[in-house]
Design a protein around this motif. Structure first.
Motif, PDB file in Angstrom:
ATOM      1  N   LEU A  50       0.848  -1.169   0.287  1.00  0.00           N
ATOM      2  CA  LEU A  50      -0.328   0.152  -0.128  1.00  0.00           C
ATOM      3  C   LEU A  50       0.641   1.317  -0.494  1.00  0.00           C
ATOM      4  CD1 LEU A  50      -3.495  -0.668   2.045  1.00  0.00           C
ATOM      5  CD2 LEU A  50      -3.248  -0.355  -0.209  1.00  0.00           C
ATOM      6  N   PRO A  51       1.778   1.787   1.156  1.00  0.00           N
ATOM      7  CA  PRO A  51       2.356   2.513   0.650  1.00  0.00           C
ATOM      8  C   PRO A  51       3.392   3.205  -0.513  1.00  0.00           C
ATOM      9  CG  PRO A  51       3.161   1.288   2.840  1.00  0.00           C
ATOM     10  CD  PRO A  51       2.554   0.381   1.646  1.00  0.00           C
ATOM     11  N   THR A  52       2.949   1.921  -1.393  1.00  0.00           N
ATOM     12  CA  THR A  52       3.824   1.979  -2.804  1.00  0.00           C
ATOM     13  C   THR A  52       2.979   1.889  -4.139  1.00  0.00           C
ATOM     14  OG1 THR A  52       4.630  -0.161  -3.264  1.00  0.00           O
ATOM     15  CG2 THR A  52       6.041   2.163  -1.995  1.00  0.00           C
ATOM     16  N   HIS A  53       1.526   2.071  -3.604  1.00  0.00           N
ATOM     17  CA  HIS A  53       0.935   1.500  -4.371  1.00  0.00           C
ATOM     18  C   HIS A  53      -0.189   2.742  -4.964  1.00  0.00           C
ATOM     19  CE1 HIS A  53      -2.613  -0.585  -6.144  1.00  0.00           C
ATOM     20  NE2 HIS A  53      -3.343  -0.039  -5.777  1.00  0.00           N
ATOM     21  N   LEU A  54       0.633   2.941  -6.664  1.00  0.00           N
ATOM     22  CA  LEU A  54       0.786   4.056  -6.738  1.00  0.00           C
ATOM     23  C   LEU A  54      -1.097   4.301  -7.635  1.00  0.00           C
ATOM     24  CD1 LEU A  54       3.560   3.267  -9.920  1.00  0.00           C
ATOM     25  CD2 LEU A  54       3.624   4.388  -7.807  1.00  0.00           C
ATOM     26  N   PRO A  55      -1.748   3.504  -8.144  1.00  0.00           N
ATOM     27  CA  PRO A  55      -2.907   4.466  -7.664  1.00  0.00           C
ATOM     28  C   PRO A  55      -3.569   4.550  -7.335  1.00  0.00           C
ATOM     29  CG  PRO A  55      -2.853   1.497  -8.998  1.00  0.00           C
ATOM     30  CD  PRO A  55      -1.702   2.155  -8.079  1.00  0.00           C
ATOM     31  N   LEU A  56      -3.427   4.522  -5.320  1.00  0.00           N
ATOM     32  CA  LEU A  56      -3.713   4.890  -4.243  1.00  0.00           C
ATOM     33  C   LEU A  56      -2.741   6.326  -4.446  1.00  0.00           C
ATOM     34  CD1 LEU A  56      -5.246   4.556  -1.298  1.00  0.00           C
ATOM     35  CD2 LEU A  56      -2.832   4.279  -0.378  1.00  0.00           C
ATOM     36  N   LEU A  57      -2.294   6.470  -4.333  1.00  0.00           N
ATOM     37  CA  LEU A  57      -1.183   7.758  -4.453  1.00  0.00           C
ATOM     38  C   LEU A  57      -2.001   8.539  -5.458  1.00  0.00           C
ATOM     39  CD1 LEU A  57       2.103   6.436  -3.975  1.00  0.00           C
ATOM     40  CD2 LEU A  57       0.985   7.252  -2.206  1.00  0.00           C
ATOM     41  N   LEU A  58      -2.064   7.775  -6.404  1.00  0.00           N
ATOM     42  CA  LEU A  58      -2.415   9.387  -7.431  1.00  0.00           C
ATOM     43  C   LEU A  58      -3.909   9.399  -6.795  1.00  0.00           C
ATOM     44  CD1 LEU A  58      -2.069   7.396 -10.703  1.00  0.00           C
ATOM     45  CD2 LEU A  58      -1.157   9.983 -10.225  1.00  0.00           C
ATOM     46  N   GLU A  59      -5.107   8.735  -6.264  1.00  0.00           N
ATOM     47  CA  GLU A  59      -6.600   9.083  -5.762  1.00  0.00           C
ATOM     48  C   GLU A  59      -6.247   9.444  -4.247  1.00  0.00           C
ATOM     49  OE1 GLU A  59      -8.721   5.418  -6.769  1.00  0.00           O
ATOM     50  OE2 GLU A  59      -7.748   5.649  -8.594  1.00  0.00           O
ATOM     51  N   GLU A  60      -5.499   9.931  -3.473  1.00  0.00           N
ATOM     52  CA  GLU A  60      -5.532  10.164  -1.815  1.00  0.00           C
ATOM     53  C   GLU A  60      -4.347  10.954  -2.294  1.00  0.00           C
ATOM     54  OE1 GLU A  60      -7.471   9.663  -0.130  1.00  0.00           O
ATOM     55  OE2 GLU A  60      -9.389   8.422   0.653  1.00  0.00           O
ATOM     56  N   PRO A  61      -4.395  12.042  -2.629  1.00  0.00           N
ATOM     57  CA  PRO A  61      -3.777  13.305  -2.082  1.00  0.00           C
ATOM     58  C   PRO A  61      -2.995  12.898  -0.588  1.00  0.00           C
ATOM     59  CG  PRO A  61      -5.421  13.733  -2.847  1.00  0.00           C
ATOM     60  CD  PRO A  61      -5.527  12.514  -2.399  1.00  0.00           C
ATOM     61  N   GLY A  62      -3.291  12.589   0.302  1.00  0.00           N
ATOM     62  CA  GLY A  62      -3.279  12.492   1.062  1.00  0.00           C
ATOM     63  C   GLY A  62      -2.696  11.056   1.914  1.00  0.00           C
ATOM     64  N   ALA A  63      -2.696  10.318   0.895  1.00  0.00           N
ATOM     65  CA  ALA A  63      -1.660   8.469   1.360  1.00  0.00           C
ATOM     66  C   ALA A  63      -1.019   9.427   2.297  1.00  0.00           C
ATOM     67  CB  ALA A  63      -2.089   8.297   0.399  1.00  0.00           C
ATOM     68  N   ALA A  64       0.573   9.595   1.026  1.00  0.00           N
ATOM     69  CA  ALA A  64       2.346   9.866   1.753  1.00  0.00           C
ATOM     70  C   ALA A  64       1.960   9.806   2.843  1.00  0.00           C
ATOM     71  CB  ALA A  64       2.574   9.978   0.018  1.00  0.00           C
ATOM     72  N   ALA A  65       1.338  11.430   2.832  1.00  0.00           N
ATOM     73  CA  ALA A  65       1.676  12.057   3.949  1.00  0.00           C
ATOM     74  C   ALA A  65       1.373  10.772   5.044  1.00  0.00           C
ATOM     75  CB  ALA A  65       1.568  13.062   4.233  1.00  0.00           C
ATOM     76  N   TRP A  66       0.131  10.654   5.387  1.00  0.00           N
ATOM     77  CA  TRP A  66      -0.443   9.757   6.321  1.00  0.00           C
ATOM     78  C   TRP A  66      -0.107   8.413   6.553  1.00  0.00           C
ATOM     79  CZ3 TRP A  66      -1.489   4.709   7.733  1.00  0.00           C
ATOM     80  CH2 TRP A  66      -2.904   4.769   8.628  1.00  0.00           C
ATOM     81  N   PHE A  67       1.041   7.968   5.630  1.00  0.00           N
ATOM     82  CA  PHE A  67       1.859   6.838   6.149  1.00  0.00           C
ATOM     83  C   PHE A  67       3.736   7.271   6.337  1.00  0.00           C
ATOM     84  CE2 PHE A  67       0.164   4.792   2.235  1.00  0.00           C
ATOM     85  CZ  PHE A  67      -0.371   3.732   2.932  1.00  0.00           C
ATOM     86  N   VAL A  68       2.978   8.807   6.971  1.00  0.00           N
ATOM     87  CA  VAL A  68       4.491   9.225   6.938  1.00  0.00           C
ATOM     88  C   VAL A  68       4.359   9.427   8.892  1.00  0.00           C
ATOM     89  CG1 VAL A  68       6.228  11.013   7.706  1.00  0.00           C
ATOM     90  CG2 VAL A  68       5.441  10.310   5.266  1.00  0.00           C
ATOM     91  N   ARG A  69       3.263   9.949   8.862  1.00  0.00           N
ATOM     92  CA  ARG A  69       2.363  10.297  10.183  1.00  0.00           C
ATOM     93  C   ARG A  69       2.379   8.903  10.850  1.00  0.00           C
ATOM     94  NH1 ARG A  69      -2.073  11.900   8.578  1.00  0.00           N
ATOM     95  NH2 ARG A  69      -0.965  13.468   7.630  1.00  0.00           N
TER      96      ARG A  69
END
Length: 811
Positions: free
Chosen positions: A616-635
């Protein structure tokens, strides 16, 4: 200069150690071929192995094939290793003579290496020796090995900027060495390992000489292909390069084979890609500036934005920190599927999909193929029919794959590309979804528009409405809401009578996703409820799953965790009974993690991310469709102390944003994740102001408020006080942005939450705030903030009292 240590080759050294052990024991082991592209470290590994062999008492014969053949009889009588360099350049007759001498009857062994690329020119070994032939392929170095190599070269720990620059070499050790030594010779590395940026905008001379030497080994056609490719971008379609060179793609096949074998280029799902950004930049610099300008002008006729390599080494390294993904080969069906669709062989693609879905395929591939089936069923019903009876016992999947690839590659005027609008629409839609799955935004949208713009022949039963909805869903993720709304309106107007329910439900769900982006949870929930009712009446399992997932997301954003859990359970039931939806691939797993985190169950969420949901942290469709996802994983990584989780997602979103310049949503998402990772208040303020997605914007505002609280900084002291104030005041409280324990924002007495318990335990061991921060992956300021809150909850005032409390609790 002294030779550096051999880094990142522990696995390969163990394999070679086993090889030498066989030789020392007098066993007739296999022929071992060390493979890899130029500069990956084959020669160095050979030298190390030769040295180890002599230390173990083995006789080493190292030379050309003719000399080794002369030594064959003596080698048969003792424990020897025969080392043959550049075996891929040796004629087959000489190899046959070497193996025909009879010296392979005992412990005499051959260690050969290839220099033109993995396996190049060495196929004849299998034909001329009865011994098994094994290959040891050297992969690019990982980031830690590169760091240790750079440290050996400069004598101190390298800075982050210098490591970013070293990433330009794509893990190729020779390029790393030439780059770092070149920077040192030109005084571009400071005494503390920092990269001096105020330098001419060119690569070190050493790097230019190294790449120029590689170019001289290639044919004229290959050099032209590589130079034209640098103008088109790091990854470029072969068709565009052929057009610029005034030839056909078929005429360039030999040049493609040569450049791929040399390691200059690699196959990807989008065409050809430079393996190392440093090579991309170096080849670009060999082109005179006036010629570059002309090439750029020609390239604009083929692509909207040709992307030359960045001048700055740090930017170039950060944009492409990892080697390009290779085009799938062997049993990977999606690679062949893309090839067929690009060539226009839609019917062959249908047969390929039908066969593959009746064979064991990886889960990701099955999801992509399932989406293609949906495209076929919704766009051209008569094409979907053959899917039911493919994969018969008389036609194996491997044979079908081979035939499909051959037909796509060797198409002739007798097999023209189809011009039927219906087939063109299906091919464009399938290619759009394949590109979206790989994070290629421009290609995905471009192909989607091709599908929409195809003419509609009368009386065909064609379904252009579906193409509009599929494109609208992607545009919403890119904040192109106006165009998406127009497409949905057109889709509703031209809905065909044969499939009203599916298209009506899909239109509602696309609109629900648009409402979620704006933060209108109430109307988004209503649209999802309406879609679910329509799908249930018509028995549409995919739409039912999608609608339930949308309802779950609405509930999570509103903080209604019980309702979210109920909706998510419904998703699981539908998936278990009828198969996972192709529209929401990966999203249900994302909801799993969000729900656990929202319930203050970080261990359960972390467990999923470490096992079944680790992609999930590197799932490209998720990162495209959820602009807050990468920051969520960092948090979230700060709650669990999993630094790798933060770094992997951060690298993925930054690579995605860099590969799609001009896509604002990705740029803001990457900047938000980076600012959160580096505790950059100004960066968080900009993210809070720039995010157009309501949830991501709220998350950035929460992140900023927490950081300001920890540092006791007034928000008006930041660079953008108006944006910061607006973000904090107008979005906090309107949406459940980040998952925090129920007691996380209060100073009332009560039990410690998991993060507080972990910090309390470490402090009780006598660790300082800085040492605790390193253990839990937080800043010392954050640790101090938690510690003050722990004191208030427990009614204590000192670390001594805290230690006493922890020991008594444990007792």
């Amino acid at each position: 200069m002294r030779e550096t240590g051999l880094h990142g080759r522990e696995t390969e050294q163990r394999r070679l150690g086993d090889f030498l052990r066989q030789a020392r024991q007098g066993q007739a082991g296999p022929v071992l071929v060390v493979d890899g592209v130029a500069g990956v470290g084959k020669s160095r590994l050979l030298r190390e192995t030769t040295h180890r062999a002599r230390q173990r008492g083995l006789t080493v014969h190292h030379g050309p094939a003719g000399e080794l053949r002369r030594l064959a009889h003596s080698a048969a009588e003792d424990r020897s290793v025969l080392v043959l360099d550049d075996a891929d350049t040796v004629p087959a007759a000489e190899l046959h003579g070497l193996f025909g001498a009879g010296h392979r009857q005992t412990a005499s062994l051959l260690l050969a290496r290839g220099t033109k690329g993995p396996g190049a020119g060495l196929e004849q070994l299998d034909e001329v020796t009865p011994a098994p032939v094994e290959r040891l392929r050297l992969a690019p170095l990982d980031s830690d090995a590169v760091r240790r190599l750079v440290r050996d070269l400069i004598g101190v720990e390298p800075s982050a900027g210098l490591l970013d620059a070293a990433n330009c070499a794509g893990g190729n050790p020779r390029l790393v060495v030439q780059l770092v030594r070149g920077l040192m010779e030109e005084d571009r590395i400071g005494p503390l390992g920092e990269l001096v940026r105020l330098t001419p905008r060119r690569l070190p001379l050493r790097v230019g000489a190294e790449v120029d030497a590689r170019l001289k080994l290639l044919s004229k056609e290959s050099v032209q292909l590589v130079r034209v490719g640098t103008v088109l971008g790091r990854t470029f379609p072969l068709q565009q390069a052929a057009a610029m060179l005034g030839t056909s793609a078929a005429a360039l096949l030999s040049a493609v084979d040569e450049t791929v074998a040399s390691g200059m280029l690699a196959f990807t799902d989008c065409g050809l890609s430079f393996e190392q950004p440093l090579v991309w930049r170096a080849v670009y610099e060999t082109i005179p500036e006036s010629v570059r300008a002309t090439l750029h002008q020609e390239a604009r006729h083929l692509t909207a934005e040709p992307t030359p390599p960045a001048h700055d080494l740090v930017a170039l390294g950060r944009r492409h920190p990892a080697p390009a993904r290779r085009r799938a080969t062997g049993s990977d069906t999606t690679g062949a599927l893309r090839t067929l669709l690009e060539a226009g062989y839609v019917t062959s693609a249908v047969h390929l999909v039908g066969s593959a879905l009746n064979q064991p395929v990886p889960p990701h591939e099955r999801t992509v193929l399932g989406r293609v089936v949906t495209d076929l069923a919704m766009s051209a019903e008569h094409l979907a029919a053959p899917l039911a009876d493919q994969a018969g016992p008389d036609l194996a999947d491997a044979d079908l794959l081979h035939r499909a690839r051959t037909r796509a590659r060797l198409g002739s005027p007798a097999q023209p590309r189809t011009t039927e609008p219906e087939l063109e629409r299906v091919a464009a839609m399938a290619l759009s979804n394949l590109a979206w799955a790989e994070g290629e935004v421009r290609e995905a949208v471009g192909r989607g528009r091709e599908a929409v713009e195809q003419p509609v022949p009368s009386g065909t039963g064609d379904r252009p409405a579906y193409a509009r909805l599929a494109l609208a869903y992607k545009l919403i993720a890119l904040d192109e809401g106006d165009e998406a709304a127009r497409l949905v309106e057109e889709a509703r107007a031209e809905r065909v009578d044969g499939e009203p329910a599916a298209l009506a439900a899909m239109a509602d769900l696309v609109e629900a996703s648009a409402l979620l982006r704006t933060g209108d949870l109430e109307h988004a929930g209503q649209r999802a409820e309406q879609a679910l009712a329509t799908a249930e009446r018509a028995g549409l399992s995919n739409c039912m799953t999608w609608a339930s997932a949308a309802q779950c997301l609405v509930a999570l954003r509103a903080g209604a965790l019980s309702d979210a859990a109920r909706r998510l359970a419904r998703c699981r039931e539908l998936e278990a009974g009828r198969g996972a939806t192709v529209f929401f691939a990966g999203r249900r797993q994302w909801l799993d993690v969000l729900l656990h985190a929202a319930r203050d169950e970080p261990r359960e969420a972390a467990g999923l991310l470490a096992t079944s949901h680790r992609h999930l942290p590197t799932h490209l469709p998720l990162l495209l469709e959820e602009p807050g996802a990468a920051a969520w994983f960092v948090r979230f990584s700060r709650r669990t102390g999993d630094r790798d989780l933060a770094e992997s997602s951060l690298r993925a979103v930054e690579r995605l944003a860099a590969g799609q310049p001009g896509v604002a949503t990705l740029a803001v998402a990457a900047a938000h994740a980076r600012s959160l990772y580096e505790c950059d208040a100004d960066g968080l303020a900009r993210a809070a102001a720039d995010h157009r997605d309501a949830w991501a914007r709220t998350c950035a505002a929460h992140d900023l408020r927490r950081l300001l609280t920890e540092r006791r900084v007034d928000e008006h002291a930041l660079a953008s006080p108006r944006a910061t104030t607006w973000a904090v005041r107008h979005h906090i409280g309107h949406m459940s942005a980040v998952e925090v324990p129920a007691s996380g924002g209060t100073d009332e007495p009560g039990p410690l939450v998991p993060a507080e318990r972990d910090i309390a335990a470490l402090v009780a061991q006598g660790l300082t705030n800085r040492q605790v921060a390193q253990r839990v992956h937080l800043s010392p300021h954050t640790v101090n903030y938690y510690l003050r809150r722990i004191y208030r909850k427990l009614g204590i005032r000192s670390r001594v009292e805290l230690a006493r409390y922890v020991h008594e609790s444990d007792g």
